[in-house]
Design an enzyme around this catalytic site. Structure first.
Site, PDB file in Angstrom:
ATOM      1  N   GLN A  12      -3.635   0.676 -12.014  1.00  0.00           N
ATOM      2  CA  GLN A  12      -2.668   2.059 -12.259  1.00  0.00           C
ATOM      3  C   GLN A  12      -1.490   1.871 -13.025  1.00  0.00           C
ATOM      4  O   GLN A  12      -1.608   2.745 -13.938  1.00  0.00           O
ATOM      5  CB  GLN A  12      -2.164   2.347 -10.726  1.00  0.00           C
ATOM      6  CG  GLN A  12      -3.340   2.376  -9.495  1.00  0.00           C
ATOM      7  CD  GLN A  12      -2.846   2.966  -8.384  1.00  0.00           C
ATOM      8  OE1 GLN A  12      -2.417   3.850  -8.267  1.00  0.00           O
ATOM      9  NE2 GLN A  12      -2.534   1.893  -7.230  1.00  0.00           N
ATOM     10  N   VAL A  13      -0.911   0.877 -13.187  1.00  0.00           N
ATOM     11  CA  VAL A  13       0.278   0.715 -13.864  1.00  0.00           C
ATOM     12  C   VAL A  13      -0.340   0.591 -15.801  1.00  0.00           C
ATOM     13  O   VAL A  13       0.294   1.057 -16.201  1.00  0.00           O
ATOM     14  CB  VAL A  13       1.144  -0.368 -13.397  1.00  0.00           C
ATOM     15  CG1 VAL A  13       2.407  -0.615 -14.536  1.00  0.00           C
ATOM     16  CG2 VAL A  13       1.579  -0.080 -12.137  1.00  0.00           C
ATOM     17  N   ASP A  33      -9.490 -12.789 -19.345  1.00  0.00           N
ATOM     18  CA  ASP A  33      -9.855 -13.148 -17.840  1.00  0.00           C
ATOM     19  C   ASP A  33      -8.791 -14.077 -17.201  1.00  0.00           C
ATOM     20  O   ASP A  33      -8.589 -15.034 -17.625  1.00  0.00           O
ATOM     21  CB  ASP A  33     -11.078 -13.849 -17.772  1.00  0.00           C
ATOM     22  CG  ASP A  33     -11.760 -14.098 -16.473  1.00  0.00           C
ATOM     23  OD1 ASP A  33     -11.100 -13.635 -15.559  1.00  0.00           O
ATOM     24  OD2 ASP A  33     -12.867 -14.603 -16.273  1.00  0.00           O
ATOM     25  N   TYR A  58      -4.438  -9.802  -8.862  1.00  0.00           N
ATOM     26  CA  TYR A  58      -5.377  -9.722  -7.837  1.00  0.00           C
ATOM     27  C   TYR A  58      -4.866  -9.191  -6.787  1.00  0.00           C
ATOM     28  O   TYR A  58      -3.781  -9.730  -6.252  1.00  0.00           O
ATOM     29  CB  TYR A  58      -5.527 -11.262  -7.383  1.00  0.00           C
ATOM     30  CG  TYR A  58      -6.738 -11.444  -6.509  1.00  0.00           C
ATOM     31  CD1 TYR A  58      -7.911 -11.925  -6.575  1.00  0.00           C
ATOM     32  CD2 TYR A  58      -6.556 -10.946  -5.114  1.00  0.00           C
ATOM     33  CE1 TYR A  58      -9.024 -12.228  -5.705  1.00  0.00           C
ATOM     34  CE2 TYR A  58      -7.718 -10.993  -4.033  1.00  0.00           C
ATOM     35  CZ  TYR A  58      -8.698 -11.695  -4.442  1.00  0.00           C
ATOM     36  OH  TYR A  58      -9.815 -11.803  -3.535  1.00  0.00           O
ATOM     37  N   THR A  59      -5.072  -7.774  -6.430  1.00  0.00           N
ATOM     38  CA  THR A  59      -4.487  -6.994  -5.452  1.00  0.00           C
ATOM     39  C   THR A  59      -5.143  -6.801  -4.061  1.00  0.00           C
ATOM     40  O   THR A  59      -4.731  -6.072  -3.242  1.00  0.00           O
ATOM     41  CB  THR A  59      -4.047  -5.677  -6.142  1.00  0.00           C
ATOM     42  OG1 THR A  59      -5.073  -4.724  -6.584  1.00  0.00           O
ATOM     43  CG2 THR A  59      -3.028  -5.868  -7.142  1.00  0.00           C
ATOM     44  N   ASP A  99       6.592  -6.284  -3.142  1.00  0.00           N
ATOM     45  CA  ASP A  99       7.610  -6.419  -2.057  1.00  0.00           C
ATOM     46  C   ASP A  99       6.886  -7.511  -1.216  1.00  0.00           C
ATOM     47  O   ASP A  99       7.378  -7.778  -0.103  1.00  0.00           O
ATOM     48  CB  ASP A  99       7.646  -4.836  -1.397  1.00  0.00           C
ATOM     49  CG  ASP A  99       6.301  -4.530  -0.893  1.00  0.00           C
ATOM     50  OD1 ASP A  99       5.439  -4.189  -1.909  1.00  0.00           O
ATOM     51  OD2 ASP A  99       5.988  -4.468   0.234  1.00  0.00           O
ATOM     52  N   TYR A 122      -1.669 -13.032  -0.511  1.00  0.00           N
ATOM     53  CA  TYR A 122      -1.468 -12.224  -1.569  1.00  0.00           C
ATOM     54  C   TYR A 122      -0.019 -12.422  -1.913  1.00  0.00           C
ATOM     55  O   TYR A 122       0.410 -12.843  -2.946  1.00  0.00           O
ATOM     56  CB  TYR A 122      -1.801 -10.688  -1.308  1.00  0.00           C
ATOM     57  CG  TYR A 122      -0.949  -9.929  -2.247  1.00  0.00           C
ATOM     58  CD1 TYR A 122      -1.523  -9.891  -3.493  1.00  0.00           C
ATOM     59  CD2 TYR A 122      -0.190  -9.115  -1.997  1.00  0.00           C
ATOM     60  CE1 TYR A 122      -1.017  -8.926  -4.418  1.00  0.00           C
ATOM     61  CE2 TYR A 122       0.235  -8.169  -2.792  1.00  0.00           C
ATOM     62  CZ  TYR A 122       0.011  -7.917  -4.074  1.00  0.00           C
ATOM     63  OH  TYR A 122       0.469  -7.240  -5.056  1.00  0.00           O
ATOM     64  N   LYS A 126       1.659 -14.111  -5.370  1.00  0.00           N
ATOM     65  CA  LYS A 126       2.660 -13.385  -6.238  1.00  0.00           C
ATOM     66  C   LYS A 126       3.978 -14.066  -6.211  1.00  0.00           C
ATOM     67  O   LYS A 126       4.653 -14.166  -7.263  1.00  0.00           O
ATOM     68  CB  LYS A 126       2.862 -11.940  -5.498  1.00  0.00           C
ATOM     69  CG  LYS A 126       1.601 -11.136  -5.700  1.00  0.00           C
ATOM     70  CD  LYS A 126       1.337 -11.019  -7.090  1.00  0.00           C
ATOM     71  CE  LYS A 126       2.304 -10.154  -7.972  1.00  0.00           C
ATOM     72  NZ  LYS A 126       1.667  -9.611  -9.232  1.00  0.00           N
ATOM     73  N   TRP A 147       4.062   0.064  -2.958  1.00  0.00           N
ATOM     74  CA  TRP A 147       3.438   1.362  -2.613  1.00  0.00           C
ATOM     75  C   TRP A 147       3.057   1.980  -3.831  1.00  0.00           C
ATOM     76  O   TRP A 147       3.374   3.438  -3.882  1.00  0.00           O
ATOM     77  CB  TRP A 147       4.092   2.211  -1.626  1.00  0.00           C
ATOM     78  CG  TRP A 147       4.471   1.513  -0.481  1.00  0.00           C
ATOM     79  CD1 TRP A 147       4.392   0.006  -0.036  1.00  0.00           C
ATOM     80  CD2 TRP A 147       5.031   2.050   1.047  1.00  0.00           C
ATOM     81  NE1 TRP A 147       4.699  -0.135   1.224  1.00  0.00           N
ATOM     82  CE2 TRP A 147       5.082   0.969   1.869  1.00  0.00           C
ATOM     83  CE3 TRP A 147       5.045   3.496   1.244  1.00  0.00           C
ATOM     84  CZ2 TRP A 147       5.328   1.393   3.114  1.00  0.00           C
ATOM     85  CZ3 TRP A 147       5.482   3.434   2.482  1.00  0.00           C
ATOM     86  CH2 TRP A 147       5.581   2.568   3.470  1.00  0.00           C
TER      87      TRP A 147
END
Length: 285
Positions: A12-13, A33, A58-59, A99, A122, A126, A147
């Site tokens: 998205q970003v 990669d 990796y979300t 967050d 996750y 991060k 979000w």
């Protein structure tokens, strides 16, 4: 922005960065990669850009619980390699985080120096990525956000629009509170930060950036229904009624005063951002 290298192309970003900075070079998995950290470093050294933004991660929060090795390579080892290469070239590096590095306790916004305590793999990977970036000793910044939504890819807004068109009633979690953040605003803030960092080597560190006002997922869903003129009733439920493999933080409020003070970047109104996203989705349709 010329001479900008962005890791990420389909997220998205990353997609909004490509729209806002069409001269930037955006690397997808075919060219970088993230499971191969040294390949990421090599891509930076080969391109020799003037700045780098890492908008890839990796979300898959739940999948990470059983795929911790991949999550760590992508979220911690790859950013460390990127930061190392940027330090070697003497260029600024901006890494986007989350967050989820916090434990979600309490009901007050978390400042950048608040104690961390991720609830799952996750968030832990991060957080490890943030620490690794800082440890490389170059010119770096971390932007924690929350979000994320946009007209691109899969996200909460698009899920609610689909379900709201199919059903008369939706149950949505109401005890998780945070700031929905348009991906376009994150991209714009990232570009502003990296430009300022290029001009001033003293700028950098950890920053929070999230949409305002804080709300629950249920509150977010109600605004989506209202703006999209959908009649689905939103019924509040606790997180315990919607169990997931990875626990979500209940309190995702972020104190964004530092980014406003240091970069002049204010929290965006996510409701206005939602209106723009809905317009984009209508145009696509």
């Amino acid at each position: 922005m010329r001479d900008l290298l962005v890791f990420g192309r389909t997220g998205q970003v990353a997609q909004d960065l490509a729209l806002l900075a069409p001269d930037a070079t955006c690397l997808g998995r075919d060219r970088a990669d993230l499971t191969d950290p040294e390949a990421c470093a090599a891509a930076i050294l080969a391109a020799r850009p003037q700045a780098v933004i890492n908008a890839a991660a990796y979300t898959a929060v739940d999948k990470a619980e059983t795929d911790a090795d991949t999550a760590r390579r992508v979220n911690a080892d790859a950013p460390a390699a990127m930061a190392r290469a940027c330090a070697e070239l003497g260029i600024p590096f901006l890494h986007i985080s989350t967050d989820y590095v916090f434990d979600g306790s309490g009901d007050q916004p978390r400042a950048e120096d608040a104690p961390t305590g991720p609830l799952g793999v996750y968030g832990a990977t991060k957080l490890a990525g943030e620490a690794a970036v800082a440890a490389e000793g170059g010119h770096w910044a971390v932007m924690r956000t929350s979000w994320v939504f946009s007209a691109h890819g899969a996200n909460f807004v698009k899920t609610m629009l689909r379900l709201g068109a199919e059903r008369d009633r939706l149950t949505v979690v109401a005890d998780q509170i945070g700031g929905p953040t348009p991906a376009a605003e994150i991209a714009g803030a990232a570009l502003s930060m990296i430009a300022a960092m290029r001009d001033d080597p003293a700028r950098g560190g950890v920053y929070h950036f999230a949409g305002a006002p804080d709300t629950s997922w249920a509150g977010f869903a109600r605004e989506i229904m209202a703006q999209a003129s959908l009649g689905a009733h939103i019924a509040d439920i606790p997180s315990s009624d919607y169990p997931t493999p990875a626990a979500r933080p209940l309190n995702s409020r972020l104190d964004c005063a530092r980014i406003a003070q240091d970069f002049g970047i204010a929290r965006p109104d996510w409701r206005a951002g939602l209106a723009r996203v809905l317009d984009q989705l209508r145009d696509k349709a």
